[in-house]
Motif scaffolding. Sequence first.
Motif, PDB file in Angstrom:
ATOM      1  N   MET A  94       0.946  -1.310   0.077  1.00  0.00           N
ATOM      2  CA  MET A  94       0.128  -0.015  -0.008  1.00  0.00           C
ATOM      3  C   MET A  94       0.801   1.241  -0.085  1.00  0.00           C
ATOM      4  O   MET A  94       0.678   2.057  -0.754  1.00  0.00           O
ATOM      5  N   LYS A  95       1.816   1.157   0.881  1.00  0.00           N
ATOM      6  CA  LYS A  95       2.861   2.457   0.920  1.00  0.00           C
ATOM      7  C   LYS A  95       3.499   2.570  -0.370  1.00  0.00           C
ATOM      8  O   LYS A  95       3.810   3.700  -0.941  1.00  0.00           O
ATOM      9  N   LEU A  96       3.941   1.352  -1.099  1.00  0.00           N
ATOM     10  CA  LEU A  96       4.693   1.451  -2.195  1.00  0.00           C
ATOM     11  C   LEU A  96       3.473   2.157  -3.426  1.00  0.00           C
ATOM     12  O   LEU A  96       4.113   2.829  -4.314  1.00  0.00           O
ATOM     13  N   PHE A  97       2.346   1.919  -3.429  1.00  0.00           N
ATOM     14  CA  PHE A  97       1.232   2.243  -4.298  1.00  0.00           C
ATOM     15  C   PHE A  97       1.195   3.700  -4.130  1.00  0.00           C
ATOM     16  O   PHE A  97       1.281   4.516  -5.195  1.00  0.00           O
ATOM     17  N   TYR A  98       1.487   4.040  -2.801  1.00  0.00           N
ATOM     18  CA  TYR A  98       0.980   5.543  -2.628  1.00  0.00           C
ATOM     19  C   TYR A  98       2.054   6.196  -3.101  1.00  0.00           C
ATOM     20  O   TYR A  98       2.270   7.489  -3.699  1.00  0.00           O
ATOM     21  N   LEU A  99       3.558   5.957  -3.032  1.00  0.00           N
ATOM     22  CA  LEU A  99       4.777   6.321  -3.367  1.00  0.00           C
ATOM     23  C   LEU A  99       4.601   6.590  -4.881  1.00  0.00           C
ATOM     24  O   LEU A  99       5.132   7.561  -5.390  1.00  0.00           O
ATOM     25  N   PHE A 100       4.195   5.526  -5.574  1.00  0.00           N
ATOM     26  CA  PHE A 100       3.885   5.408  -6.996  1.00  0.00           C
ATOM     27  C   PHE A 100       3.041   6.509  -7.636  1.00  0.00           C
ATOM     28  O   PHE A 100       3.208   7.526  -8.202  1.00  0.00           O
ATOM     29  N   LYS A 101       1.996   6.696  -6.803  1.00  0.00           N
ATOM     30  CA  LYS A 101       0.886   7.622  -7.033  1.00  0.00           C
ATOM     31  C   LYS A 101       1.490   8.964  -7.038  1.00  0.00           C
ATOM     32  O   LYS A 101       1.319   9.974  -7.868  1.00  0.00           O
ATOM     33  N   VAL A 102       2.151   9.324  -5.895  1.00  0.00           N
ATOM     34  CA  VAL A 102       2.613  10.426  -5.710  1.00  0.00           C
ATOM     35  C   VAL A 102       3.790  10.732  -6.788  1.00  0.00           C
ATOM     36  O   VAL A 102       3.822  12.030  -7.284  1.00  0.00           O
ATOM     37  N   SER A 103       4.589  10.017  -7.115  1.00  0.00           N
ATOM     38  CA  SER A 103       5.799  10.237  -8.090  1.00  0.00           C
ATOM     39  C   SER A 103       5.069  10.292  -9.461  1.00  0.00           C
ATOM     40  O   SER A 103       5.527  11.218 -10.119  1.00  0.00           O
TER      41      SER A 103
ATOM     42  N   ASN B  15      11.196   5.012   5.122  1.00  0.00           N
ATOM     43  CA  ASN B  15      11.333   3.533   5.602  1.00  0.00           C
ATOM     44  C   ASN B  15      11.149   2.635   4.257  1.00  0.00           C
ATOM     45  O   ASN B  15      11.162   1.452   4.318  1.00  0.00           O
ATOM     46  N   GLN B  16      10.708   3.451   2.998  1.00  0.00           N
ATOM     47  CA  GLN B  16      10.760   2.582   1.995  1.00  0.00           C
ATOM     48  C   GLN B  16      12.230   2.438   1.377  1.00  0.00           C
ATOM     49  O   GLN B  16      12.604   1.394   0.614  1.00  0.00           O
ATOM     50  N   GLY B  17      13.135   3.213   1.906  1.00  0.00           N
ATOM     51  CA  GLY B  17      14.419   2.803   1.332  1.00  0.00           C
ATOM     52  C   GLY B  17      14.659   3.851   0.080  1.00  0.00           C
ATOM     53  O   GLY B  17      13.748   4.034  -0.760  1.00  0.00           O
ATOM     54  N   LEU B  18      16.147   4.393   0.245  1.00  0.00           N
ATOM     55  CA  LEU B  18      16.384   5.280  -1.184  1.00  0.00           C
ATOM     56  C   LEU B  18      16.441   4.669  -2.247  1.00  0.00           C
ATOM     57  O   LEU B  18      15.780   5.333  -3.088  1.00  0.00           O
ATOM     58  N   HIS B  19      16.614   3.198  -2.496  1.00  0.00           N
ATOM     59  CA  HIS B  19      16.523   2.530  -3.820  1.00  0.00           C
ATOM     60  C   HIS B  19      15.189   2.508  -4.319  1.00  0.00           C
ATOM     61  O   HIS B  19      14.952   2.752  -5.710  1.00  0.00           O
ATOM     62  N   LYS B  20      14.136   2.314  -3.430  1.00  0.00           N
ATOM     63  CA  LYS B  20      12.831   1.967  -3.823  1.00  0.00           C
ATOM     64  C   LYS B  20      12.268   3.224  -4.228  1.00  0.00           C
ATOM     65  O   LYS B  20      11.565   3.710  -5.188  1.00  0.00           O
ATOM     66  N   VAL B  21      12.784   4.518  -3.489  1.00  0.00           N
ATOM     67  CA  VAL B  21      12.001   5.672  -3.923  1.00  0.00           C
ATOM     68  C   VAL B  21      12.767   6.221  -5.484  1.00  0.00           C
ATOM     69  O   VAL B  21      11.892   6.567  -6.350  1.00  0.00           O
TER      70      VAL B  21
ATOM     71  N   ILE C 189      13.735   4.034  -7.846  1.00  0.00           N
ATOM     72  CA  ILE C 189      13.109   2.977  -8.953  1.00  0.00           C
ATOM     73  C   ILE C 189      11.678   3.494  -9.298  1.00  0.00           C
ATOM     74  O   ILE C 189      11.549   3.647 -10.407  1.00  0.00           O
ATOM     75  N   VAL C 190      11.074   3.595  -8.371  1.00  0.00           N
ATOM     76  CA  VAL C 190       9.608   4.238  -8.282  1.00  0.00           C
ATOM     77  C   VAL C 190       9.343   5.747  -9.184  1.00  0.00           C
ATOM     78  O   VAL C 190       8.813   5.883 -10.062  1.00  0.00           O
ATOM     79  N   ARG C 191      10.431   6.504  -8.690  1.00  0.00           N
ATOM     80  CA  ARG C 191      10.523   7.926  -9.518  1.00  0.00           C
ATOM     81  C   ARG C 191      10.891   7.697 -10.893  1.00  0.00           C
ATOM     82  O   ARG C 191      10.387   8.342 -11.822  1.00  0.00           O
ATOM     83  N   SER C 192      11.831   6.668 -11.214  1.00  0.00           N
ATOM     84  CA  SER C 192      12.444   6.227 -12.404  1.00  0.00           C
ATOM     85  C   SER C 192      11.173   5.823 -13.287  1.00  0.00           C
ATOM     86  O   SER C 192      11.092   6.051 -14.581  1.00  0.00           O
ATOM     87  N   ILE C 193      10.593   4.805 -12.814  1.00  0.00           N
ATOM     88  CA  ILE C 193       9.493   4.287 -13.550  1.00  0.00           C
ATOM     89  C   ILE C 193       8.215   5.227 -14.016  1.00  0.00           C
ATOM     90  O   ILE C 193       7.673   5.356 -14.990  1.00  0.00           O
ATOM     91  N   SER C 194       8.124   6.461 -12.819  1.00  0.00           N
ATOM     92  CA  SER C 194       7.064   7.519 -13.259  1.00  0.00           C
ATOM     93  C   SER C 194       7.780   8.454 -14.315  1.00  0.00           C
ATOM     94  O   SER C 194       6.884   8.652 -15.110  1.00  0.00           O
ATOM     95  N   ASN C 195       8.916   8.544 -14.290  1.00  0.00           N
ATOM     96  CA  ASN C 195       9.497   9.533 -15.328  1.00  0.00           C
ATOM     97  C   ASN C 195       9.592   8.767 -16.575  1.00  0.00           C
ATOM     98  O   ASN C 195       9.268   9.447 -17.710  1.00  0.00           O
ATOM     99  N   LEU C 196       9.646   7.640 -16.610  1.00  0.00           N
ATOM    100  CA  LEU C 196       9.435   6.875 -17.660  1.00  0.00           C
ATOM    101  C   LEU C 196       8.178   6.870 -18.693  1.00  0.00           C
ATOM    102  O   LEU C 196       8.396   7.045 -20.000  1.00  0.00           O
TER     103      LEU C 196
END
Length: 264
Positions: free
Chosen positions: A1-10, A101-107, A109-116
């Motif tokens: 759920m947190k990952l989904f929220y991170l993706f949505k915000v990104s 708590n998501q970790g820098l690498h997850k942030v 990666i999700v940012r990179s996918i959003s920008n993609l």
Amino acid sequence: MKLFYLFKVSIEKSFKDVIRYKFNTISEILSLYCLFIAMFLGVKVFGSTMNVSPIELGKTIEGFVIGYFLWIIMLMVYENTAYSITNDANRGTLEQISMTNQGLHKVLIVRSISNLIINLLTCFIVLLTIMETTNYWLDINVLELLLIILLGIFSMFGIGLIFGGLALIFKRIQSLLNVVQYFLIALVITGQGSLSKLVASILPFRPSIDKVYATTLMGNKLSDFPASDYLILIANSVVYFTIGLIVFNQCSKIARKRGLLGQY
């Protein structure tokens, strides 16, 4: 759920950046278009100087167009992670992001996918503009093209993570990023079938490049490729992404140990 929220915000942030900074967005599209036209005219003039007939040039222009399209995608994806870290270091937000708590690498990666997603839209706009200008319309099945790119693009995410890790430690790596651009050009302009199957399988994103050439230039369908080709394509993507993730995490540990995350 947190990952989904991170993706949505990104995704929201990426779209807002495009809309809020319209001048930068338009300038980026124009610069990519102008670069293609400069290269296109350069090839024509160089071809005439070298006594290459217009017919031979005409036979390769479709490959030139689609090669440039693929080069833009690779360029945007692998540079995005490194520049994202550099920008956060400049703003002083890198340390805060690394403490989530998501970790820098997850942030990242999700940012990179959003920008993609945004970058793919930009690339398709540039591609349509180029085809209209050159009057060379490629027979493109957008869904098939996207599927091939998405299956293989994680290899470029892996390359991006490696440079992102280096950016954590060395901060400014623009010169190195510029050098990699030339390698990517060589990766794209090498025609289909000119590399051995083993070399083409090992090079990053190359299996996807071959499939894109086959579908756009030779009219092949996804069903025409054997299952082994898809396995190679996915394995290439997974291996480079895993290597990139390992290198990034190691660089992140070094940067934390040396206290570099809060410095620029």
